[in-house]
Design an enzyme around this catalytic site. Structure first.
Site, PDB file in Angstrom:
ATOM      1  N   HIS A  48       0.828  -1.222   0.000  1.00 23.17           N
ATOM      2  CA  HIS A  48       0.000   0.000   0.000  1.00 23.17           C
ATOM      3  C   HIS A  48       0.859   1.268   0.000  1.00 23.17           C
ATOM      4  O   HIS A  48       0.709   2.115  -0.894  1.00 23.17           O
ATOM      5  CB  HIS A  48      -0.965  -0.013   1.180  1.00 23.17           C
ATOM      6  CG  HIS A  48      -1.723   1.263   1.351  1.00 23.17           C
ATOM      7  ND1 HIS A  48      -2.596   1.755   0.398  1.00 23.17           N
ATOM      8  CD2 HIS A  48      -1.736   2.180   2.368  1.00 23.17           C
ATOM      9  CE1 HIS A  48      -3.111   2.905   0.811  1.00 23.17           C
ATOM     10  NE2 HIS A  48      -2.597   3.178   2.004  1.00 23.17           N
ATOM     11  N   HIS A  72       3.234   7.312   5.483  1.00 25.35           N
ATOM     12  CA  HIS A  72       2.006   7.973   5.959  1.00 25.35           C
ATOM     13  C   HIS A  72       1.223   7.179   6.993  1.00 25.35           C
ATOM     14  O   HIS A  72       0.474   7.749   7.783  1.00 25.35           O
ATOM     15  CB  HIS A  72       1.111   8.335   4.767  1.00 25.35           C
ATOM     16  CG  HIS A  72       0.431   7.176   4.128  1.00 25.35           C
ATOM     17  ND1 HIS A  72       1.055   6.359   3.219  1.00 25.35           N
ATOM     18  CD2 HIS A  72      -0.836   6.697   4.262  1.00 25.35           C
ATOM     19  CE1 HIS A  72       0.206   5.431   2.802  1.00 25.35           C
ATOM     20  NE2 HIS A  72      -0.941   5.607   3.425  1.00 25.35           N
ATOM     21  N   GLU A  76       0.024   6.469  12.496  1.00 25.98           N
ATOM     22  CA  GLU A  76      -1.408   6.269  12.755  1.00 25.98           C
ATOM     23  C   GLU A  76      -1.725   4.811  13.074  1.00 25.98           C
ATOM     24  O   GLU A  76      -2.503   4.518  13.980  1.00 25.98           O
ATOM     25  CB  GLU A  76      -2.222   6.711  11.535  1.00 25.98           C
ATOM     26  CG  GLU A  76      -3.726   6.608  11.750  1.00 25.98           C
ATOM     27  CD  GLU A  76      -4.516   7.136  10.564  1.00 25.98           C
ATOM     28  OE1 GLU A  76      -5.746   6.989  10.584  1.00 25.98           O
ATOM     29  OE2 GLU A  76      -3.915   7.687   9.632  1.00 25.98           O
ATOM     30  N   ASP A  77      -1.127   3.862  12.340  1.00 30.49           N
ATOM     31  CA  ASP A  77      -1.461   2.448  12.508  1.00 30.49           C
ATOM     32  C   ASP A  77      -0.559   1.712  13.493  1.00 30.49           C
ATOM     33  O   ASP A  77      -0.915   0.647  13.985  1.00 30.49           O
ATOM     34  CB  ASP A  77      -1.389   1.723  11.150  1.00 30.49           C
ATOM     35  CG  ASP A  77      -2.493   2.181  10.205  1.00 30.49           C
ATOM     36  OD1 ASP A  77      -3.403   2.873  10.685  1.00 30.49           O
ATOM     37  OD2 ASP A  77      -2.432   1.850   9.010  1.00 30.49           O
ATOM     38  N   ASP A 140      -3.537   8.222  -1.288  1.00 36.94           N
ATOM     39  CA  ASP A 140      -3.898   7.148  -0.353  1.00 36.94           C
ATOM     40  C   ASP A 140      -5.306   6.634  -0.652  1.00 36.94           C
ATOM     41  O   ASP A 140      -5.549   5.425  -0.740  1.00 36.94           O
ATOM     42  CB  ASP A 140      -3.799   7.696   1.080  1.00 36.94           C
ATOM     43  CG  ASP A 140      -4.277   6.694   2.123  1.00 36.94           C
ATOM     44  OD1 ASP A 140      -3.902   5.518   2.028  1.00 36.94           O
ATOM     45  OD2 ASP A 140      -5.021   7.106   3.039  1.00 36.94           O
ATOM     46  N   ASP A 260     -20.978  11.198 -28.396  1.00 32.15           N
ATOM     47  CA  ASP A 260     -19.594  11.658 -28.221  1.00 32.15           C
ATOM     48  C   ASP A 260     -18.886  10.868 -27.115  1.00 32.15           C
ATOM     49  O   ASP A 260     -18.485  11.402 -26.094  1.00 32.15           O
ATOM     50  CB  ASP A 260     -19.553  13.164 -27.925  1.00 32.15           C
ATOM     51  CG  ASP A 260     -20.482  13.556 -26.780  1.00 32.15           C
ATOM     52  OD1 ASP A 260     -21.400  12.774 -26.476  1.00 32.15           O
ATOM     53  OD2 ASP A 260     -20.279  14.631 -26.207  1.00 32.15           O
TER      54      ASP A 260
END
Length: 690
Positions: A48, A72, A76-77, A140, A260
């Site tokens: 990822h 990133h 956070e994780d 992300d 179109d």
């Protein structure tokens, strides 16, 4: 799986002097932190951040942004990784970007809407600090959408809705067309899977025929351009599935009538040659009236520039043609990434700042709205709206949403101009304030000193700026009136106990009472009294013991009440008084459970209104006549209530509606009916309900 070497190679193609050691260091750090983590697809989690970095490299961002793409999720994780560690290893710039990304989506919320709204508010704030934060967030989200098939169906729908409503419009505003189109198509795939697959199948079925036609059109255009020796490239561009679906909805046509499906794009070297190419195209084929847009002379707010025209093609079906320069094409492809300051270190670029007027307006909006959900609803209006371009008398262009009116224009200039707006001239002629503005209109606003906004303006204004400025003014005025009324009511009540409200305010005692009652400030407490949320008697309890709560002299209010002949009725209790003549006001027909308020009338007793009744609001200006009332727990079982039904005037409709009321276990007391226009009728029932 994308490899680190692919990303490094891509960076060196557009920036040979890039610090790729930073990228390699970020890769090693991310691989160590995410070791053992697996995505729902079964792939290592490291895929990822690698893909996110690849997207950022594709946007030609700086090495810091690409490195943060790898980092990133590390804070956070992963609870064992700190921002201090990020700063120690990578420096302050990387820490700032990782911190901005970590703040978005970190706090749990009570509802999905609240979470989405607050996350978006934080994203707007992050954008104001460093635009790269939202670029990384978009990358992300794009990779998460590309792998959404591994999510449960309910999460697929929730994430797709958020992507369609927030991230795709935001990418569009930032001029990042490729990301916007892909986000829209991926959202469409999960929100309307059957329609998506049907359009995909039909597009594939006629692909060869369309490709043949488009190649022939390109060869004809190219031959004509070669004759005049214009430097150019001509290519075909297929329409995206979501764009096709939108056109079907907008025009109410089936897929077969969308001709179109492929556009021709001409890319040349100068603006002058763009218009030369346009003339050549129009000399080859007949242009369709009303299908020409000049976004070079009047660029879109997201920096997009191009000439758009639709012609009757060489073989019958309409053909859309876009004409732009190389620079315009680069901006269309990369959007804000083609203009950002971090690459070129520009310090005073007024032209750059003008392109982000809308971002400053979003920041102003989030500061003026306390409720994040209201902010989100307002912002959707800003992001989704099509634009019209109108002019000030001095020739300045103003971009407004489609359907905007002169009041919107006035507020776009300045809040005070909007507040004092009394009229408008469009192209030299007086128009009403709800007149719909069109492209190219020249608008002059007429103002008057002392004029104030009208609440009715909220019915026709379109911009969130105008809506929120008007609402803010109305709330401010209501607060002022509530504060003045509450102060007057408290002063009168306090005098009965020989208390001085002014002295209490000077000693901070009123402030202490406000905090205890949950209003935080003395003025807010007084305003709450004015609004009827709390009574002056409840305020006095904080200054006088319960046993001493006997007023020095009886109020004029109670004297007036005692002169009337009263009897208990309606299951309503008057606080502090018994045996009063009570009746329910017919203007609002309050029903048990409604928030209510009582008013003394001349010779008729106490009238009970719903708290939001317009008549009650007008009576509130006389606090001496107002009484605190509540529903009695022993109220009568049956009460009268009014309902109004608008219906088609057909045979048997009255019997059908009466039957529905009976099935709802309600008794009809009275009925009045009258026909209206267009074969409609209105039936007004008074019914008895429990």
């Amino acid at each position: 799986m994308l490899r680190l070497g692919d990303i490094v190679e891509q960076i060196l193609c557009y920036n040979p002097k890039a610090n790729v050691d930073l990228i390699r260091k970020a890769y090693v750090f991310s691989a160590k932190v995410h070791q053992g983590q697996v995505r729902l697809s079964g792939e290592p989690y490291l895929t990822h951040p690698l893909e996110v970095s690849g997207i950022l490299a594709g946007l030609r961002l700086d090495t810091t942004s690409v490195a943060v793409g790898l980092l990133h999720d590390t804070v956070e994780d992963m609870p064992f990784t700190s921002l201090d560690e990020i700063e120690r290893v990578f420096g302050k710039d990387v820490r700032s970007l990782v911190d901005g990304l970590t703040k978005i989506g970190k706090i749990p919320y009570r509802s999905t809407e609240e979470r989405t709204a607050e996350n978006f508010r934080k994203m707007i704030l992050a954008m104001s600090e460093d635009i790269r934060i939202v670029l990384i967030k978009l990358a992300d989200r794009l990779h998460n959408m590309r792998t959404l098939q591994y999510m449960p169906p309910d999460k697929q729908r929730r994430i797709s809705l958020e992507t369609r409503d927030i991230y795709a419009p935001l990418a569009n505003r930032l001029g990042m067309a490729n990301i916007k189109w892909e986000l829209e198509d991926l959202s469409f795939r999960y929100l309307e899977p059957e329609i998506y697959q049907e359009i995909k199948r039909k597009v594939a079925a006629n692909r060869k025929e369309r490709e043949t036609l488009i190649k022939k059109a390109i060869s004809i255009i190219q031959a004509e351009l070669d004759k005049v020796k214009i430097k150019d490239s001509v290519e075909g561009r297929p329409k995206h599935f979501h764009s096709i679906y939108n056109k079907m909805l907008r025009k109410g046509i089936p897929f077969e009538d969308v001709f179109d499906l492929v556009a021709v794009r001409i890319i040349t070297d100068t603006v002058a040659n763009c218009y030369t190419c346009l003339g050549i195209v129009h000399s080859l084929w007949t242009p369709i009236p009303g299908q020409f847009d000049d976004y070079i002379a009047m660029p879109k707010p997201n920096m997009y520039q191009s000439l758009h025209t639709t012609v009757i093609g060489p073989y019958g079906p309409p053909l859309e043609i876009q004409i732009r320069t190389d620079e315009m094409h680069r901006i269309s492809k990369y959007g804000i990434a083609a203009h950002w300051r971090y690459k070129e270190q520009r310090s005073n670029d007024d032209k750059y700042d003008q392109k982000f007027t809308w971002l400053r307006q979003l920041l102003e909006l989030q500061q003026s709205l306390e409720d994040p959900r209201e902010f989100l609803r307002s912002i959707k209006t800003e992001l989704f709206s099509d634009e019209v371009y109108v002019f000030t008398p001095e020739g300045e262009v103003k971009e407004l949403p489609k359907g905007a009116v002169p009041v919107d224009f006035a507020y776009s200039i300045h809040t005070d101009i909007g507040h004092r707006c009394v009229g408008a001239k469009v192209n030299g002629k007086m128009v009403s304030l709800n007149h719909t503005l069109k492209n190219g209109d020249i608008v002059r606003i007429i103002t008057a000193a002392g004029h104030t906004p009208n609440q009715d303006w909220l019915k026709f204004v379109k911009t969130s700026r105008a809506i929120n400025r008007i609402r803010h003014w109305i709330k401010s005025e209501q607060y002022k009136r509530g504060l003045a009324l509450g102060r007057e009511m408290c002063e009168r009540e306090f005098k009965k106990y020989r208390l001085s409200l002014a002295k209490l305010e000077r000693t901070d005692k009123l402030q202490e009472a406000a905090v205890k009652l949950g209003f935080h400030q003395g003025d807010r407490l007084l305003a709450a009294v004015g609004y009827g949320k709390i009574s002056p008697h409840q305020v006095i309890k904080y200054f006088i013991p319960q046993e001493k709560l006997i007023p020095v002299e009886e109020s004029g209010l109670k004297k007036l009440v005692k002169k009337l002949t009263f009897q208990s009725a309606a299951g309503i209790h008057i606080k502090g008084m018994d045996d009063l003549l009570i009746y329910l006001a017919r203007c609002c027909n309050p029903v048990a459970g409604d928030e209510i308020i009582g008013f003394i009338t001349r010779g008729r007793g106490i009238s009970i209104h719903r708290a939001d009744c317009t008549n009650a609001l007008s009576l509130s200006s006389d606090p001496e006549r107002r009484l605190a009332v509540e529903w009695d727990g022993k109220m009568a079982q049956a009460q009268a209530a009014a309902i109004s039904v608008d219906c088609y005037d057909r045979k048997g409709v009255l019997a059908d509606i009466s039957g529905a009321i009976s099935k709802a276990d309600a008794n009809i007391i009275s009925l009045r009916s009258h026909p209206t226009k267009d074969s409609m009728a209105t039936l007004d029932f008074t019914i008895e309900v429990s």
